[in-house]
Design a protein around this motif. Structure first.
Motif, short mmCIF file in Angstrom:
data_model
loop_
_atom_site.label_atom_id
_atom_site.label_comp_id
_atom_site.label_asym_id
_atom_site.label_seq_id
_atom_site.Cartn_x
_atom_site.Cartn_y
_atom_site.Cartn_z
N LEU A 78 76.74 39.43 89.69
CA LEU A 78 77.25 40.43 90.61
C LEU A 78 76.22 40.77 91.69
CD1 LEU A 78 79.65 42.26 91.23
CD2 LEU A 78 78.63 43.97 89.74
N GLY A 79 74.98 40.96 91.32
CA GLY A 79 73.92 41.27 92.29
C GLY A 79 72.96 42.31 91.74
N ASN A 80 72.12 42.84 92.62
CA ASN A 80 71.07 43.77 92.23
C ASN A 80 71.14 45.06 93.04
OD1 ASN A 80 70.04 41.62 90.69
ND2 ASN A 80 68.72 40.97 92.35
N PHE A 81 70.83 46.18 92.39
CA PHE A 81 70.70 47.48 93.04
C PHE A 81 69.23 47.86 93.03
CE2 PHE A 81 75.08 47.68 91.51
CZ PHE A 81 75.74 48.26 92.58
N GLN A 82 68.79 48.52 94.11
CA GLN A 82 67.41 48.97 94.20
C GLN A 82 67.35 50.14 95.17
OE1 GLN A 82 64.79 45.80 95.33
NE2 GLN A 82 62.98 47.09 95.46
N VAL A 83 66.40 51.05 94.97
CA VAL A 83 66.19 52.16 95.90
C VAL A 83 65.31 51.67 97.05
CG1 VAL A 83 65.14 54.44 96.19
CG2 VAL A 83 66.48 53.93 94.15
N ARG A 105 67.85 55.37 100.24
CA ARG A 105 69.17 54.75 100.19
C ARG A 105 69.21 53.78 99.01
NH1 ARG A 105 65.90 53.13 103.78
NH2 ARG A 105 65.47 50.98 104.26
N ILE A 106 70.42 53.44 98.63
CA ILE A 106 70.59 52.45 97.56
C ILE A 106 70.88 51.12 98.23
CG2 ILE A 106 71.98 51.74 95.60
CD1 ILE A 106 72.42 54.75 95.05
N LEU A 107 70.06 50.14 97.94
CA LEU A 107 70.24 48.80 98.47
C LEU A 107 71.01 47.97 97.45
CD1 LEU A 107 66.57 48.21 99.66
CD2 LEU A 107 68.50 49.00 101.03
N PHE A 108 71.95 47.19 97.91
CA PHE A 108 72.66 46.26 97.04
C PHE A 108 72.48 44.86 97.60
CE2 PHE A 108 76.49 43.79 95.97
CZ PHE A 108 76.31 43.74 94.60
N ARG A 109 72.00 43.98 96.78
CA ARG A 109 71.86 42.57 97.17
C ARG A 109 72.88 41.78 96.37
NH1 ARG A 109 66.69 44.61 97.01
NH2 ARG A 109 65.60 44.52 98.99
N PRO A 110 73.92 41.34 97.03
CA PRO A 110 75.00 40.66 96.30
C PRO A 110 74.55 39.32 95.74
CG PRO A 110 75.36 40.53 98.67
CD PRO A 110 74.18 41.42 98.46
N GLY A 111 75.20 38.95 94.64
CA GLY A 111 74.97 37.65 94.04
C GLY A 111 75.62 36.54 94.88
N ARG A 112 75.43 35.30 94.45
CA ARG A 112 75.87 34.14 95.22
C ARG A 112 77.37 34.15 95.49
NH1 ARG A 112 75.51 28.37 92.69
NH2 ARG A 112 74.92 29.79 91.06
N ARG A 113 78.19 34.48 94.50
CA ARG A 113 79.64 34.45 94.71
C ARG A 113 80.10 35.50 95.71
NH1 ARG A 113 82.69 33.93 89.10
NH2 ARG A 113 84.42 33.54 90.51
N LEU A 114 79.49 36.67 95.69
CA LEU A 114 79.84 37.69 96.68
C LEU A 114 79.37 37.29 98.08
CD1 LEU A 114 79.18 41.04 94.78
CD2 LEU A 114 81.37 40.11 95.54
N ARG A 115 78.18 36.68 98.17
CA ARG A 115 77.72 36.19 99.48
C ARG A 115 78.64 35.10 100.00
NH1 ARG A 115 72.74 36.05 96.85
NH2 ARG A 115 72.76 33.79 96.97
N GLN A 116 79.12 34.25 99.10
CA GLN A 116 80.04 33.17 99.49
C GLN A 116 81.34 33.75 100.05
OE1 GLN A 116 79.27 29.92 99.46
NE2 GLN A 116 81.24 29.39 100.34
#
Length: 127
Positions: A78-83, A105-116
């Motif tokens: 799914l991805g990663n969350f980080q402050v 802020r909350i940063l979300f870095r989507p996983g490969r399938r979401l980026r696709q």
């Protein structure tokens, strides 16, 4: 399926004397809340809707707890969350302290399938 968009006029914030230009802006086409997600997940597997809802609420609580402790929350594919933080700048490293922080802020870095998904999206102008 397609993402709806509309034309939106915006001024140049660096020079407000310039004429407005028009840009495409995404329009949300409804919402999906935790209840709906729990229902959809339950429909696709053998877990009950109430069990799915409980797991989703627990996931939210644990993400909040982990972010509050300064951890990166990795949700696999799914991805990663980080402050993330913004702060005022100072001249020396020694001057940096918490009072300089202006925004978090909350940063979300989507996983490969979401980026696709972003590569394969189609769009249509809202009428």
């Amino acid at each position: 399926m397609a993402v709806k968009f509309k034309a939106q006029a915006k001024r140049n914030p660096q020079d407000i004397t310039l004429p407005e230009k028009y840009y495409a802006a995404a329009i949300a086409d409804g919402e999906v809340d935790l209840d709906m997600l729990a229902e959809q997940i339950a429909y696709e597997c053998t877990v009950t809707e109430s069990d799915c809802y409980a797991v989703l609420l627990s996931l939210e609580r644990n993400i909040i707890r982990s972010l509050n402790a300064g951890r990166i929350v990795k949700l696999g594919r799914l991805g990663n969350f980080q402050v993330g933080l913004s702060s005022e700048g100072v001249d020396t490293e020694a001057e940096v302290n918490a009072s300089l922080i202006t925004k978090s802020r909350i940063l979300f870095r989507p996983g490969r399938r979401l980026r696709q998904l972003l590569i394969t999206l189609s769009y249509r102008r809202a009428s």
